[in-house]
Each structure stands twice: as C-alpha cells, then as structure tokens.
Design an enzyme around this catalytic site. Structure first.
Site, mmCIF file in Angstrom:
data_model
loop_
_atom_site.group_PDB
_atom_site.id
_atom_site.type_symbol
_atom_site.label_atom_id
_atom_site.label_comp_id
_atom_site.label_asym_id
_atom_site.label_seq_id
_atom_site.Cartn_x
_atom_site.Cartn_y
_atom_site.Cartn_z
ATOM 1 N N LYS A 116 -28.082 -18.762 -101.209
ATOM 2 C CA LYS A 116 -29.546 -18.878 -101.303
ATOM 3 C C LYS A 116 -30.096 -17.922 -102.378
ATOM 4 O O LYS A 116 -29.409 -16.993 -102.790
ATOM 5 C CB LYS A 116 -30.170 -18.570 -99.932
ATOM 6 C CG LYS A 116 -29.666 -19.476 -98.800
ATOM 7 C CD LYS A 116 -29.871 -20.962 -99.047
ATOM 8 C CE LYS A 116 -29.808 -21.812 -97.797
ATOM 9 N NZ LYS A 116 -28.487 -22.347 -97.483
HETATM 10 C C1 PLP Z 1 -28.536 -22.952 -95.821
HETATM 11 C C2 PLP Z 1 -29.298 -23.964 -95.061
HETATM 12 C C3 PLP Z 1 -29.345 -23.968 -93.657
HETATM 13 C C4 PLP Z 1 -28.503 -23.088 -92.799
HETATM 14 O O1 PLP Z 1 -28.646 -21.739 -93.030
HETATM 15 P P1 PLP Z 1 -27.476 -20.752 -92.571
HETATM 16 O O2 PLP Z 1 -28.050 -19.401 -92.878
HETATM 17 O O3 PLP Z 1 -26.270 -21.083 -93.374
HETATM 18 O O4 PLP Z 1 -27.273 -20.949 -91.109
HETATM 19 C C5 PLP Z 1 -30.153 -24.895 -93.034
HETATM 20 N N1 PLP Z 1 -30.877 -25.783 -93.727
HETATM 21 C C6 PLP Z 1 -30.850 -25.828 -95.064
HETATM 22 C C7 PLP Z 1 -31.687 -26.830 -95.767
HETATM 23 C C8 PLP Z 1 -30.038 -24.935 -95.780
HETATM 24 O O5 PLP Z 1 -30.015 -25.015 -97.109
#
Ligand code: PLP
Length: 380
Positions: free
Chosen positions: A185
């Site tokens: 992210k």
């Molecule tokens: C990364 C992501 C998640 C999950 O997040 P985590 O921190 O990996 O549990 C959920 N929804 C979207 C759209 C994502 O990009």
C-alpha cells in the site's frame, strides 16, 4: 533483453530514520501495542479531521470489526463489488452475513451505483464499496443511497489513503472507513490497518473486538463481555507506519505526477491504436495506488493477459493483476455464483493488469513501462 535492472510493479521503501526508530523500539523493552500505537492513532485521527481512529494488525480484520460494531450477522445481506481483493467479501462471510455482488462501472472499475441500488432488498444492512487503485466512488450519491435505505457503509479504502472527493479527504467524512497498511500500500506498516469510526462508544467497542473483548478497570479489574479476537497492532509496526505517514503528501503528489506522465507517454491515440483501456485521468481525487490497463482480447485466441504478462516480464518490467472476480472463486461458486452473472466484472477481471507504480519510481521508469506495453500490444 533489457540491460536495465528489473522494474518491479510495486516496492515498499522504508527510510533510514524509520529503520533507526524501529531499532529504538526493539531496544526499549516494549515491543507490542504501546506508546507508538497511541501516537500513530493520534496522528491518523488528526489527519481525518479529529474522527476516532483505531489501528489493527490488518485491513481485513478492520472491516470485520466494523461489521461487528454495526451488528451485522446471519440473515443480513451486505452488498459489495466483485472486483476487489477477496478479503472484502470474506469478512462478510466471517460475520455470518450474506455477500451480494453488484456489477462494476466499466470506466471507473468501481461498484456501479445504479446496480448497487437495484440490488437492495429488505435484508440489506450494509454496503462495502471499494476504491480500486485509490479512485473513490461518487461519495454524495453513495451516502444518499445509504440514507434513503438506512444502510451502514463500511468503506474499503484499503487502497485510498491520501485520496479525496471534492476536496475532502477519504476518511475525514462518511461512516466506517477502513484502511490497510499492507506492504504494497502507499503507506505501509509491513502489515496493519486502521478504522475511522463515528463515536467514542464505537471506538471503545473496536478496542474490545481487537483484544479478546477485555475491559480493564483500576489496578486489577478485568472483564470480558463481547467475543473479541487478537487483532492489535504492535509498536514495531506503528513505528514503520509513523515514518511512512510523515511523507504522505509528498508521496501522493509524486504518484499523481507519475500517473500524468503515464498518460503523456501513452498519448491521445493509445486506446484507439492498441485497443486497451486506460484508467480515468483523475489527478485530484485519486492517490494513484495502482495504474491499471484493461487489455484487448487477442485475435489469435491466446489468453490475452497471461501472454501479455509473460512478454512484459521478459522485457524486464514487473506486472500484476488486481483482481480476479471474487464471485468466480470456488468458495463463492459453492454459494451459487457463476459466470454470466456480472458480465462487466468478468471481462475486466480477465483482462486487467497493473503497471509499475511505486513511490520511488522515476519518469524514466514510466517511459520504460509504456515502451514495453506498446511493444507487446503492437505485436499481438
Ligand atoms: C490490501 C487490501 C485489503 C486487505 O488488507 P490487508 O491489510 O492485507 O488485510 C482489502 N481490500 C483491498 C481493496 C485491499 O487492497
């Protein structure tokens, strides 16, 4: 074959000051949730206009906890998009509710708000919209629908930290807003997430759900009155988050600049000439978490995306795809979902790819990436 080093499609970059601060935490004698988590929550809360914020060890449990706080469970329907990471739908199953998918808009690739409204039944209790690649949905329209039908909204803003809508930061308005700090992210903790809430009561409930339902009072008082889990963020993770979050404005601006350069390099005739579809050219709302193309089908009948990915990687360019349609995964097929139900999502899910986009990328990297795409599509 390229002489240049392989260009990954995403890469976390942790600066030396953050690495040193993590070392300090490791030497401090306090490595689980503590002062760094509190400091990170305070900074996030300030960023979101003073709304309560609690951190967790993933963006997935963040959404699950929001559903629990909203009281959503068996018998309730929750509407979401089929084009997201599977976590978005899994949390609905996790609380015992029923996922309902509404097809996507072919241009934004986000949930189509007309289809969302058409999917509402008397059992619908909540909606989980996803801001794919960091591009929000029409927020006025979304919240007008929620108000009209008395629905809770859990925004899956996992990809949208730093995004905005009409000058308002995502997270600064709305109902529950969930973010992820997973490694890829824009801002990472290695793993982690945060939830923006509405009231101090919701925040207290979030604290219980993240730590076994425990409430402590006085020196030795301890009670458990809800079934919580183990979802707390550590001070190690929070320290990485604090170090990354300090640069949010600069990194978002840089990504917007890279996206502009992508458009410039692809040129005005790219879609007509190559049959591929660019993302919406939004340089104000989106944080450009991803830069995604929807590929054309191949005339020779070969699988368009697998062939494209293989050829791009051979040119030294990293490539990802986000995401396969959730409703066609086995766990969801078992629940009656099948091909043909969500035609736009099925086509986009089959042909979408994510080109390199990360904070330390340069304009020259964008140029390499675009040259490779044109070379491969030109030969298809
Ligand atoms: C990364 C992501 C998640 C999950 O997040 P985590 O921190 O990996 O549990 C959920 N929804 C979207 C759209 C994502 O990009």
């Amino acid at each position: 074959m390229s002489q240049l080093p392989f260009l990954p499609f995403s890469k976390p970059v942790i600066d030396e000051a953050t690495i040193a601060a993590v070392g300090d935490v490791l030497r401090s004698g306090w490595i689980t949730s503590g002062p760094k988590v509190q400091a990170f929550e305070a900074q996030l809360s300030e960023y979101f206009g003073g709304r309560p914020v609690r951190t967790f060890n993933s963006g997935t449990c963040t959404m699950e906890i929001a559903l629990r706080i909203a009281g959503i469970g068996p018998g309730d329907e929750v509407i979401t998009t089929p084009i997201s990471w599977v976590a978005t739908a899994n949390v609905i199953l996790e609380v015992g509710a029923t996922p309902v998918f509404a097809d996507i808009d072919p241009v934004t690739r986000n949930i189509d708000l007309d289809k969302l409204e058409a999917a509402i039944t008397p059992r619908t209790k909540a909606v989980i919209p996803v801001y794919l690649a960091g591009l929000p949905v029409d927020m006025e329209r979304l919240y007008a629908i929620a108000k009209k039908h008395n629905l809770r909204i859990i925004e899956d803003a996992a990809q949208a930290l730093g995004s905005s809508w009409n000058g308002q930061r995502i997270g600064a308005t709305g109902d529950f807003v969930s973010f992820s700090f997973q490694a890829n992210k824009n801002v990472t903790c290695s793993e982690g997430g945060c939830l923006v809430l509405n009231t101090p009561e919701e925040a207290r409930l979030a604290e219980k759900y993240r730590l076994q339902g425990v409430t402590r009072t006085g020196f030795d008082g301890l009670d458990v009155d809800v079934l919580g889990g183990k979802f707390n963020m550590t001070d190690i993770a929070a320290t990485i988050g604090l170090g990354q979050f300090a640069h949010i404005e600069a990194l978002t601006a840089h990504r917007q600049e890279l996206a502009r350069h992508y458009f410039k390099c692809f040129g005005d005739d790219f879609e007509v000439k190559y049959g591929a579809q660019l993302p919406p050219a939004d340089f104000t709302n989106s944080n450009w978490h991803l830069f995604q193309l929807v590929l054309p089908e191949r005339k020779d009948g070969l699988p368009a995306r697998a062939t494209f990915m293989e050829q791009i990687q051979a040119l030294g360019i990293g490539i990802g795809y986000h995401y396969p349609p959730i409703h066609l995964l086995s766990l969801y097929r078992e629940r009656g979902f099948k091909e043909g139900m969500l035609p736009v999502a099925e086509r986009v899910g089959r042909l979408i790819v994510s080109l390199p986009m990360f904070t330390t990328m340069t304009k020259a990297d964008v140029e390499r990436s675009v040259a490779a795409v044109k070379a491969v599509l030109g030969n298809a």
